[in-house]
Enzyme design. Structure first.
Site, PDB file in Angstrom:
ATOM      1  N   TRP A 181       0.866  -1.187   0.000  1.00  0.00           N
ATOM      2  CA  TRP A 181       0.000   0.000   0.000  1.00  0.00           C
ATOM      3  C   TRP A 181       0.893   1.223   0.000  1.00  0.00           C
ATOM      4  O   TRP A 181       1.791   1.355   0.838  1.00  0.00           O
ATOM      5  CB  TRP A 181      -0.920   0.056   1.225  1.00  0.00           C
ATOM      6  CG  TRP A 181      -1.612   1.383   1.264  1.00  0.00           C
ATOM      7  CD1 TRP A 181      -2.640   1.787   0.474  1.00  0.00           C
ATOM      8  CD2 TRP A 181      -1.262   2.516   2.076  1.00  0.00           C
ATOM      9  NE1 TRP A 181      -2.958   3.089   0.732  1.00  0.00           N
ATOM     10  CE2 TRP A 181      -2.130   3.559   1.707  1.00  0.00           C
ATOM     11  CE3 TRP A 181      -0.300   2.751   3.062  1.00  0.00           C
ATOM     12  CZ2 TRP A 181      -2.077   4.821   2.302  1.00  0.00           C
ATOM     13  CZ3 TRP A 181      -0.239   4.002   3.648  1.00  0.00           C
ATOM     14  CH2 TRP A 181      -1.123   5.029   3.282  1.00  0.00           C
ATOM     15  N   GLU A 222      -3.239  -3.109  -2.131  1.00  0.00           N
ATOM     16  CA  GLU A 222      -4.347  -2.517  -1.368  1.00  0.00           C
ATOM     17  C   GLU A 222      -4.766  -1.191  -1.999  1.00  0.00           C
ATOM     18  O   GLU A 222      -3.934  -0.333  -2.267  1.00  0.00           O
ATOM     19  CB  GLU A 222      -3.883  -2.275   0.089  1.00  0.00           C
ATOM     20  CG  GLU A 222      -4.957  -1.651   0.973  1.00  0.00           C
ATOM     21  CD  GLU A 222      -4.478  -1.407   2.412  1.00  0.00           C
ATOM     22  OE1 GLU A 222      -3.265  -1.585   2.690  1.00  0.00           O
ATOM     23  OE2 GLU A 222      -5.318  -1.042   3.255  1.00  0.00           O
ATOM     24  N   LYS A 224      -7.207   2.425  -2.200  1.00  0.00           N
ATOM     25  CA  LYS A 224      -7.714   3.438  -1.277  1.00  0.00           C
ATOM     26  C   LYS A 224      -8.468   4.496  -2.057  1.00  0.00           C
ATOM     27  O   LYS A 224      -8.133   4.773  -3.208  1.00  0.00           O
ATOM     28  CB  LYS A 224      -6.541   4.059  -0.511  1.00  0.00           C
ATOM     29  CG  LYS A 224      -6.973   4.952   0.640  1.00  0.00           C
ATOM     30  CD  LYS A 224      -5.884   5.081   1.669  1.00  0.00           C
ATOM     31  CE  LYS A 224      -6.245   6.118   2.711  1.00  0.00           C
ATOM     32  NZ  LYS A 224      -5.316   6.129   3.822  1.00  0.00           N
ATOM     33  N   ASP A 256      -9.405  -3.092   2.202  1.00  0.00           N
ATOM     34  CA  ASP A 256      -9.476  -2.511   3.545  1.00  0.00           C
ATOM     35  C   ASP A 256     -10.838  -1.837   3.610  1.00  0.00           C
ATOM     36  O   ASP A 256     -11.145  -0.972   2.777  1.00  0.00           O
ATOM     37  CB  ASP A 256      -8.329  -1.496   3.700  1.00  0.00           C
ATOM     38  CG  ASP A 256      -8.322  -0.798   5.050  1.00  0.00           C
ATOM     39  OD1 ASP A 256      -9.398  -0.365   5.506  1.00  0.00           O
ATOM     40  OD2 ASP A 256      -7.228  -0.651   5.638  1.00  0.00           O
ATOM     41  N   HIS A 259     -11.507   1.873   3.085  1.00  0.00           N
ATOM     42  CA  HIS A 259     -10.983   2.527   1.888  1.00  0.00           C
ATOM     43  C   HIS A 259     -11.968   2.682   0.739  1.00  0.00           C
ATOM     44  O   HIS A 259     -11.582   2.716  -0.426  1.00  0.00           O
ATOM     45  CB  HIS A 259      -9.755   1.764   1.385  1.00  0.00           C
ATOM     46  CG  HIS A 259      -8.581   1.917   2.293  1.00  0.00           C
ATOM     47  ND1 HIS A 259      -7.318   1.525   1.956  1.00  0.00           N
ATOM     48  CD2 HIS A 259      -8.487   2.457   3.535  1.00  0.00           C
ATOM     49  CE1 HIS A 259      -6.490   1.789   2.956  1.00  0.00           C
ATOM     50  NE2 HIS A 259      -7.181   2.342   3.928  1.00  0.00           N
ATOM     51  N   HIS A 283      -8.107  -6.138   5.090  1.00  0.00           N
ATOM     52  CA  HIS A 283      -7.737  -5.336   6.258  1.00  0.00           C
ATOM     53  C   HIS A 283      -9.047  -4.991   6.932  1.00  0.00           C
ATOM     54  O   HIS A 283      -9.889  -4.306   6.349  1.00  0.00           O
ATOM     55  CB  HIS A 283      -7.018  -4.043   5.838  1.00  0.00           C
ATOM     56  CG  HIS A 283      -5.549  -4.206   5.777  1.00  0.00           C
ATOM     57  ND1 HIS A 283      -4.697  -3.155   5.503  1.00  0.00           N
ATOM     58  CD2 HIS A 283      -4.770  -5.287   5.981  1.00  0.00           C
ATOM     59  CE1 HIS A 283      -3.453  -3.599   5.522  1.00  0.00           C
ATOM     60  NE2 HIS A 283      -3.463  -4.884   5.801  1.00  0.00           N
ATOM     61  N   ASP A 291     -11.894   7.058   6.421  1.00  0.00           N
ATOM     62  CA  ASP A 291     -10.926   6.022   6.781  1.00  0.00           C
ATOM     63  C   ASP A 291     -10.265   6.360   8.115  1.00  0.00           C
ATOM     64  O   ASP A 291      -9.073   6.619   8.186  1.00  0.00           O
ATOM     65  CB  ASP A 291      -9.882   5.953   5.652  1.00  0.00           C
ATOM     66  CG  ASP A 291      -8.791   4.941   5.918  1.00  0.00           C
ATOM     67  OD1 ASP A 291      -9.093   3.870   6.426  1.00  0.00           O
ATOM     68  OD2 ASP A 291      -7.627   5.247   5.589  1.00  0.00           O
ATOM     69  N   ASP A 293      -9.869   4.533  10.805  1.00  0.00           N
ATOM     70  CA  ASP A 293      -9.162   3.450  11.473  1.00  0.00           C
ATOM     71  C   ASP A 293      -9.484   3.335  12.953  1.00  0.00           C
ATOM     72  O   ASP A 293      -8.596   3.177  13.788  1.00  0.00           O
ATOM     73  CB  ASP A 293      -7.653   3.554  11.224  1.00  0.00           C
ATOM     74  CG  ASP A 293      -7.285   3.097   9.822  1.00  0.00           C
ATOM     75  OD1 ASP A 293      -7.419   1.902   9.552  1.00  0.00           O
ATOM     76  OD2 ASP A 293      -6.891   3.936   8.987  1.00  0.00           O
ATOM     77  N   ASP A 323      -6.514  -3.903  10.908  1.00  0.00           N
ATOM     78  CA  ASP A 323      -5.768  -2.682  10.602  1.00  0.00           C
ATOM     79  C   ASP A 323      -6.503  -1.470  11.153  1.00  0.00           C
ATOM     80  O   ASP A 323      -7.458  -0.994  10.557  1.00  0.00           O
ATOM     81  CB  ASP A 323      -5.590  -2.545   9.072  1.00  0.00           C
ATOM     82  CG  ASP A 323      -4.814  -1.281   8.713  1.00  0.00           C
ATOM     83  OD1 ASP A 323      -4.165  -0.703   9.600  1.00  0.00           O
ATOM     84  OD2 ASP A 323      -4.871  -0.864   7.532  1.00  0.00           O
TER      85      ASP A 323
END
Ligand code: RNT
Ligand code: ZN
Length: 417
Positions: A181, A222, A224, A256, A259, A283, A291, A293, A323
């Site tokens: 990524w 990955e 995004k 992910d 994303h 993820h 995003d 997280d 993640d």
């Protein structure tokens, strides 16, 4: 009859074998990411986190040395049921005192201590080259930079990471998922969208051309949608990475779930990709409005993602990794809540009458399907979870937090930051 025996009987009535679900889950690896332990800091530079990702908060007691990080990971893992894998970033290389090696020159020996750590705990290792928080990130670009020197540096980093991934897999005996990524992108409207992507594509190709055993090293790409500071353009968009993986055998798409646009769901994308890819990677995170997280919770979309992996019999085709990074709360708790939540989601999915529900759908019995799906939400799942935790020798309920509080008082609070 014990609470579990009662629950087991109730589940048996709808054709679910809870003992079998518990046994199965014990063998399914889930990767725990080292970077929740120090806010994605790493050990190879004192530079602030940059490159399209961000942590917020400064909860005291974060790990600043490999020993502290390992100790903290041990603590979190001791509070979680299930089979663990360790997920490392290249920025967590461990150097000898006074030694420094830049990312393009990293070698397996810089991860020897991690291998020892993982082997002692009977874990495999996943790996990530680190394309951020480094002076060679130029104008927000790495692998897609028009500057040949910059691109070369990062391609060499990627190749070094393939060699390190091969070493991890050979040493641990477990395949290593190596995820690429890079946050390459632009804050404002670009004049050339294809040029960076073309360079990115060629750079990826060079990286994965580094010799490796495809059964042992699983390179992933990955995607995004955007990052902070790169709101207008991201080179590694969804279409870009998916097309790359589709046209490069041995390269897996990694999704992910933070994303995508907030109304897109990775739970829906998992079965779509399973129709085409032999293997894929996830993820698992929680995006709050973007995003962000946040720590994974046992909530609807988490459950839905786990269902798609379980009911499509894809537990051996989907590599699962957590993640997230929250620096505003106790980091051991963050890991523990996140890992336990994904374990709950998997166990919950395994304890649903999946075949019966599918049948109702195929027979067009949509009224009954709705009724049954709603009723399934009220099954005595907590008793099965408690039994799973007991057999794994970890606390079943909130008692685990007492251990974290004790650890905070005895260890974290003495770190003096
Ligand atoms: C960033 C990506 C990436 C990172 C880690 C640290 O948006 O999700 O996977 O979180 O590599
Ligand atoms: Zn990610």
């Amino acid at each position: 009859m014990s609470t579990y025996e009662q629950a087991k009987k109730r589940y048996a009535e709808i054709g679910v074998d809870t003992d079998a679900a518990i046994e199965k889950l014990k063998s399914i690896p889930v990767a725990l990411h080292c970077w929740q332990g120090d806010d994605v800091g790493g050990f190879d530079s004192k530079d602030a986190l940059s490159g399209g990702i961000l942590t917020t908060g400064n909860y005291p007691g974060k790990a600043t040395t490999p020993e502290q990080l390992m100790q903290d990971i041990d603590k979190a893992m001791s509070l979680c049921p299930g089979k663990k894998k360790l997920n490392l970033h290249a920025s967590y290389a461990i150097f000898e005192p006074g030694e420094f090696v830049d990312r393009d020159k990293l070698e397996p020996k810089h991860f020897k201590k991690w291998v020892e750590y993982a082997k002692e705990r009977n874990m495999g290792i996943d790996f990530n080259p680190t394309f951020f928080s480094h002076p060679m990130v130029k104008d927000g670009l790495t692998l897609s930079s028009p500057d040949e020197k910059v691109r070369r540096f990062w391609i060499e980093h990627g190749k070094a990471c393939i060699r390190i991934s091969q070493y991890f897999a050979e040493e641990t005996g477990v395949p290593c998922v190596m995820n690429i990524w890079a946050g390459d992108g632009f804050k404002d409207v670009p004049a050339d969208r294809m040029g960076p992507r073309q360079r990115y594509k060629e750079a990826f190709e060079e990286i994965i051309s580094e010799p490796h055993d495809p059964a042992l090293v699983k390179p992933c790409v990955e995607s995004k949608v955007f990052g902070i500071g790169v709101e207008s353009f991201t080179a590694g968009s969804a279409e870009f990475t998916l097309s790359f993986a589709a046209t490069h055998p041995g390269c897996l798409p990694l999704m992910d779930n933070g994303h995508y646009h907030p109304q897109e769901f990775v739970s829906d994308k998992i079965p779509a990709l399973l129709c085409f890819f032999p293997e894929l990677a996830l993820h698992i995170t929680r995006g709050v409005r973007w995003d962000s997280d946040h720590v994974v919770l046992f909530e609807d979309e988490t459950k839905e993602m786990a269902k798609e992996v379980v009911r499509n019999n894809a537990l051996d085709r989907v590599y699962m990794a957590l993640d997230f990074f929250d620096a505003s709360i106790n980091r051991i708790s963050a890991w523990t809540v996140g890992f336990r939540s994904w374990q709950k989601a998997l166990l919950n999915a395994m304890c649903l009458p999946n075949e019966q529900l599918k049948k109702l759908q195929d027979e067009g019995k949509f009224t009954e399907l709705m009724v049954m799906q709603e009723e399934a939400k009220m099954l005595p799942f907590s008793a099965v979870w408690e039994r799973y935790c007991e057999t794994e020798g970890v606390p079943a309920g909130a008692e685990w937090f007492d251990e974290v509080k004790k650890y905070e008082a005895e260890v974290l609070s003495k770190r003096g930051q």
